[in-house]
Enzyme design. Sequence first.
Site, PDB file in Angstrom:
ATOM      1  N   PHE A 136     101.066  63.761  31.007  1.00 46.39           N
ATOM      2  CA  PHE A 136     100.525  62.449  31.340  1.00 46.39           C
ATOM      3  C   PHE A 136      99.196  62.658  32.054  1.00 46.39           C
ATOM      4  O   PHE A 136      99.123  63.385  33.036  1.00 46.39           O
ATOM      5  CB  PHE A 136     101.490  61.643  32.227  1.00 46.39           C
ATOM      6  CG  PHE A 136     101.062  60.208  32.348  1.00 46.39           C
ATOM      7  CD1 PHE A 136     101.356  59.290  31.340  1.00 46.39           C
ATOM      8  CD2 PHE A 136     100.328  59.779  33.434  1.00 46.39           C
ATOM      9  CE1 PHE A 136     100.927  57.971  31.423  1.00 46.39           C
ATOM     10  CE2 PHE A 136      99.902  58.455  33.536  1.00 46.39           C
ATOM     11  CZ  PHE A 136     100.213  57.548  32.528  1.00 46.39           C
ATOM     12  N   ASP A 220      95.410  69.431  35.849  1.00 47.96           N
ATOM     13  CA  ASP A 220      95.618  68.082  36.368  1.00 47.96           C
ATOM     14  C   ASP A 220      96.679  68.184  37.465  1.00 47.96           C
ATOM     15  O   ASP A 220      97.865  68.340  37.191  1.00 47.96           O
ATOM     16  CB  ASP A 220      96.078  67.179  35.220  1.00 47.96           C
ATOM     17  CG  ASP A 220      96.352  65.742  35.684  1.00 47.96           C
ATOM     18  OD1 ASP A 220      96.553  65.530  36.892  1.00 47.96           O
ATOM     19  OD2 ASP A 220      96.380  64.844  34.820  1.00 47.96           O
ATOM     20  N   LYS A 249      96.486  60.353  43.819  1.00 47.39           N
ATOM     21  CA  LYS A 249      97.719  60.067  44.570  1.00 47.39           C
ATOM     22  C   LYS A 249      97.623  60.542  46.026  1.00 47.39           C
ATOM     23  O   LYS A 249      96.861  59.996  46.793  1.00 47.39           O
ATOM     24  CB  LYS A 249      98.923  60.665  43.855  1.00 47.39           C
ATOM     25  CG  LYS A 249      99.204  60.014  42.495  1.00 47.39           C
ATOM     26  CD  LYS A 249     100.581  60.342  41.975  1.00 47.39           C
ATOM     27  CE  LYS A 249     100.793  59.955  40.533  1.00 47.39           C
ATOM     28  NZ  LYS A 249     101.230  58.596  40.310  1.00 47.39           N
TER      29      LYS A 249
END
Length: 391
Positions: A136, A220, A249
């Site tokens: 993702f 990532d 985040k």
Amino acid sequence: MPTQSEIVEATNQYLMPNYGRLPLAMAKGQGAKIWDADGREYIDFFPGFGAAGVAGHCHPEIVQAVIEQANTLLCHGNLFTNQPQVELAEAIVRHSFPGKVFYCHSGGEADEAALKLVRLAAGPGRYKIISFENCFHGRTMGTLSLTPAKFQEGFEPMLAGNVMLPFGDLSAVEKAIDTETAGIFVEPIQGEGGVNMPDKAFMQGLRALCDKHDLLLVCDEVWTAPARTGRWFAYQHYGITPDVMTLAKAVGGGLPVGVCLAGEKCQDILQPGKHGCTMGGNPLCAAAGLAAMKLIERENLVERAAMLGEKIAKTLRDAKAACVKEVRGAGVMIGIELDEPREDLMAKLIERGLLVNLTAGYRVLRLAPPLTIEESLLDEGLGILIEALRA
Ligand SMILES: Cc1ncc(COP(=O)(O)O)c(C=O)c1O
């Protein structure tokens, strides 16, 4: 003050239905606890969907840093710079690898910046990006192109040149690389895909292939960093260094910060006019992120994440709940694979006062408690979880 059901009703009227929202409106948070608008208390094992991952909700030092910065300067244009963004970038670089940072607000934007950087660095005619099944990387049109087909439905056509390969299959990567390949995007531990950790040989193999073919390796780390997996950054589990790393985040301490860090080889690729973000690196969000980084350093939260992770995994394995197939992950990035999809589990846990996440088709229950969680509260939450899993 409106009731929870009034807020939920107004949400349905005024906000788009793009999230599978639960009928809960949150009002207050402190550490690993959160309260809904009716005053009900929950233990939060998934604070801010990872964004409050370092210290949970409203840590006093992060709040203080935000108040001080809010009283001083909220934002300015990016023709200027500010001390908090420089200090945060310095801290990220000090704990990872030499390079330079681009700031934005989210993981999708950080990966989008990395995507543009990779294409620009590769030069004309080299545009293909390799990514992996169950990954993702975001929902912008660019990052969606790297993300599995189920997220792309209805938005086609995607960017040209994405190649999606089985996660962990190095020979497939070797075969897929051609003269048009520009780079590889990989999560050092897949998050949304179900907490999947590749083996060391795969990650080292990717590094070697990137070196051999002059490709950029992008890690990532939007889910995995900082500190969550028991290392500052999850790539450090594999003895490699990426060329580019993206963060979001938890790196903002609860405020929106996205980071694309480019190593020395490609740190000056994005020249003026090539990329930008009006509010990226604003002093308010940078101050929150910096306070979170200082907390990790001072409270040794990298080591604490490793210690808590071992304890959680052992407790869950020892519980031997029949519906649990496997407990996996690193540090406090824990995935509990269930024997079958159990969509109802979230609601059952909420009833018992515990917030978690279910991913990978409701098959993997994810825990990402804050790194500062008190052990007594962790035990209480695990007790609730185990009881529900046994039921
Ligand atoms: C690994 C990874 N990259 C990128 C993203 C996108 O981040 P955001 O939702 O902040 O755009 C996510 C979101 O969950 C993610 O897990």
